[in-house]
Design an enzyme around this catalytic site. Structure first.
Site, short mmCIF file in Angstrom:
data_model
loop_
_atom_site.label_atom_id
_atom_site.label_comp_id
_atom_site.label_asym_id
_atom_site.label_seq_id
_atom_site.Cartn_x
_atom_site.Cartn_y
_atom_site.Cartn_z
CD GLU A 45 9.25 9.86 -36.27
OE1 GLU A 45 9.76 9.52 -37.36
OE2 GLU A 45 9.47 10.96 -35.75
CB SER A 98 15.21 5.61 29.15
OG SER A 98 15.73 6.50 30.13
#
Length: 741
Positions: A132, A392
């Site tokens: 590019e 518990s």
């Protein structure tokens, strides 16, 4: 011979010397020899100077006109839309910067922020620049050589062979898209490119281009494309993948992978051929890359820790990147574990899980449900934040406070037999009783009666306030005070709070508020440790839980853990810790409906041990015993600690009374002058009543016996609150808290 000449009519004519002409001089011999006319013509220099000045002035005027025109044109274009261009999808990342979840923008586009230096494979950048913009770092937005080459190729071939747009010009087109290609549009790109180069650096321009480049559909930017097409970040790309990502923005819709994969392949191969012709890659590398197929389907965007991400985005506004304390690698292995186990446990069952770093209090993993998208399991409900009955799981804190108070030790004997507190008569889960057992075994087997007996001695209100002080927000029914039932789950708590409290055991008695959202200023972390219990008591609890029998096929003495099951089989819990992390697991139905047979030890504990195994690290050792921790067998314990007897069952003869500390008074302030030496700084303790021998404890640690006069001199601890306890031979005790200063 005189100088002279003959005229055309034969007359002799005398030649006058040039010196005889007014204003003229004879040119030098040297000038004549060089062939140069050394005569100065009148007005010659003046005319040449005026022409040069006119040319310079004309050039300056032309530059001024062009500059003015460009300035006016640039102003007419308005400011660059950089603010809109910098808008990106909100991304939630883990503590290492790995993507957990991204949210599409308001218009549905996926646009993830990109840093070329950190987020992109160098192979891709090499191909991008070669294809590019080869002189990206040299030009100022426009590359005249590239424009000239494109114009020559257009004239010779009759069609566009290579574009002359630089990356900066392409960015300008992305900022202000134009459908039609025209000379005016190209001029606009050039002007905007020059403007971009003035406002931004090269790295900023490249990052913005990589963020905005179109890749088809609603994908913008290389990160969104790489994740959608390859299922990974663009940090490591193959040559074929890099070439494909270079090719797609040239024609994003006609090369869209999920619609036109063949066109995308041809575009990729064209990039590879160009790279071979320009000697960027070899022909062999290109051939290998061409042999790889292109993906034909889009992959879904990652959604890790969706509940944590949703909560973070609701809290943190207007911030493109939100960093969490989570570890993506750990989160990624725990989510499938929760999903698979929930499916195995039955329909409508969900699983919540949380992992906490003990030292920092940072949340390392947050699994809110078995499947975020499963509506039958209420997947979008975060079960780590839901208030549920803990069963518990609060028992270790009861025992911890009992150890802290000094009236019981892990090796003390305690009775497990039927007992009644008014109308409340606790029973064990299996409806049986073990008789006389060591306190250690009572906690490991999660016996209910010993826990409630100890809670009666510790005090339910004290337990509730201590847990709240340490960051545990217990939820009681409306207008109800803490009672003995809270020891067996008669209270509400979240998995996050419960795990935070359990992290206090390996921290030797302190907790830290959980943190899930990281701030930019890590030094600004103002979370202060909160007191849970004394270090020795916390260590004793951890030491006891380390010996709890593990699930089937699990190694013993590796992980300290506790399970819990709520009333009606609605909630199954398991919380465990080693020296590094604390993991909490909840299993049940989000709607609170019972699940027959849902027991913490069977449903939740195996998930807990698998979570530790999948963390990829061996269990870390718990801390060593802190200073003052009493490690002894039952026979070596002080007589009052060898067996625990409830207050109502103390064996006494005649009119004997329980011990009572007469001095110092509870809540009093004691001034100690340490400057006069250790003998002058001792503090007297006076006791009345009780069966001899009387044992004295300071902050839960034995300091000796009280003599027959029922008094003792002790060395007061450092400044702050001190707890003084006296226990007689029958186990009766009295405790006062004083402030030493």
């Amino acid at each position: 011979m005189s100088e002279g000449g003959t005229s055309g009519d034969g007359r002799t004519t005398e030649l006058h010397s040039p010196s005889s002409w007014p204003g003229l001089t004879r040119p030098s011999t040297a000038a004549r020899e060089d062939g140069v006319d050394a005569r100065v013509k009148p007005g010659h220099d003046e005319r040449g100077g005026r022409v040069a000045k006119r040319l310079v002035a004309l050039a300056l005027l032309l530059i001024l006109v062009i500059t003015t025109a460009l300035t006016v044109y640039t102003i007419s274009l308005g400011p660059l839309p950089l603010r809109e261009a910098r808008a990106v999808s909100t991304t939630v990342v883990d503590r290492h910067g790995k993507l957990l979840r991204a949210y599409a923008m308001a218009d549905g586009r996926w646009r993830l922020p990109v840093s070329a230096k950190k987020d992109v494979d160098p192979t891709y950048l090499k191909l991008l620049f070669a294809y590019e913009d080869q002189r990206f770092f040299d030009h100022h937005g426009v590359d005249p050589r590239a424009l000239a080459r494109a114009a020559i190729q257009l004239g010779s071939h009759g069609h566009i062979v290579s574009g002359g747009s630089t990356i900066t010009m392409q960015l300008a087109r992305l900022l202000e898209p134009r459908r039609q290609r025209s000379l005016h549009a190209k001029l606009r790109q050039i002007v905007r490119a020059l403007e971009l180069e003035q406002k931004l650096g090269k790295d900023e321009i490249l990052d913005l281009y990589l963020t905005l480049a179109p890749y088809g559909g609603n994908l913008e930017g290389i990160r969104a494309a790489s994740i959608a097409y390859f299922g990974k970040e663009p940090k490591r790309l193959s040559l074929a993948e890099a070439a494909l990502l270079v090719a797609l923005p040239q024609s994003p819709e006609t090369r869209r992978l999920d619609r036109h994969p063949e066109a995308a392949r041809r575009g990729r191969d064209r990039v590879l051929d160009r790279m071979v012709s320009e000697n960027v890659i070899s022909a062999e590398e290109a051939a290998q890359a061409k042999a790889q197929a292109v993906p034909a389907f889009r992959k879904p965007m990652p959604i890790l820790a969706p509940h944590a991400a949703d909560q973070a985005t609701a809290i943190v506004k207007d911030q493109p990147i939100i960093r969490l304390t989570l570890d993506a690698s750990l989160q990624k292995v725990l989510e499938p574990l929760a999903r698979d186990r929930a499916i195995a446990l039955g329909p409508s069952v969900s699983v919540g899980m949380i992992v906490i770093d003990n030292d920092s209090g940072d949340v390392l993993a947050h699994v809110g449900s078995a499947d975020y998208f499963d509506e039958k399991r209420a997947g979008q409900v975060d079960m780590t934040r839901a208030v549920r009955s803990p069963g518990s799981t609060l028992k270790p804190f009861i025992y911890g406070l009992a150890f802290e108070d000094g009236f019981v030790h892990p090796e003390s004997l305690i009775e497990d037999r039927p007992v009644r507190f008014g109308s409340y008569a606790p029973e064990n889960f299996d409806m049986t009783f073990q008789g006389t057992v060591p306190v250690r075994k009572a906690l490991q087997l999660s016996l209910n009666v010993p826990a409630i007996v100890l809670l009666d001695r510790v005090g339910a209100s004290r337990l509730s306030s201590r847990l709240k002080q340490a960051g545990g927000n217990l939820v009681l029914p409306k207008d109800e005070a803490p009672g003995l039932a809270m020891g067996l789950g008669g209270v509400g708590v979240t998995l996050q709070d419960l795990a935070q409290l359990y992290a206090g055991f390996p921290r030797l008695g302190t907790t830290r508020p959980l943190r899930e959202i990281m701030t930019a200023d890590e030094k600004g972390d103002a979370r202060e440790p909160m007191r849970l219990m004394d270090p020795a008591a916390a260590w004793q609890v951890g030491n006891v839980l380390l010996g709890t029998p593990p699930p089937e096929n699990a190694a013993r003495n590796r992980i300290a853990f506790k399970t819990g099951t709520s009333y009606g089989y609605r909630d199954a819990w398991s919380v465990g810790f080693d020296g590094r992390v604390t993991i909490g697991v909840w299993v049940g139905r989000p709607d609170g409906a019972p699940v027959p047979g849902l027991i913490g030890r069977v449903a939740a504990a195996p998930i807990l041990f698998d979570a530790f195994a999948r963390s990829g690290k061996l269990p870390a050792a718990l801390p060593k015993p802190p200073k003052g921790a009493l490690v002894a067998s039952n026979s070596k314990l002080p007589l009052p600690l060898r067996r625990f007897r409830p207050v109502g069952e103390l064996v006494r003869t005649g009119a004997e009374q329980a011990p009572h500390i007469q001095f110092p008074l509870n809540g009093s302030r004691i001034d100690v002058d340490r400057s006069a030496g250790p003998e002058a700084s001792v503090m007297p303790v006076k006791v009345s009543g009780g069966v001899l021998p009387l044992t004295m404890l300071v902050n839960g640690l034995p300091v000796g016996e009280i003599d027959s006069r029922r008094q003792r001199l002790i060395d007061p601890p450092g400044p702050g609150f001190a707890r003084l306890t006296v226990i007689d031979a029958t186990g009766a005790a009295d405790t006062v808290v004083v402030r030493i200063q």
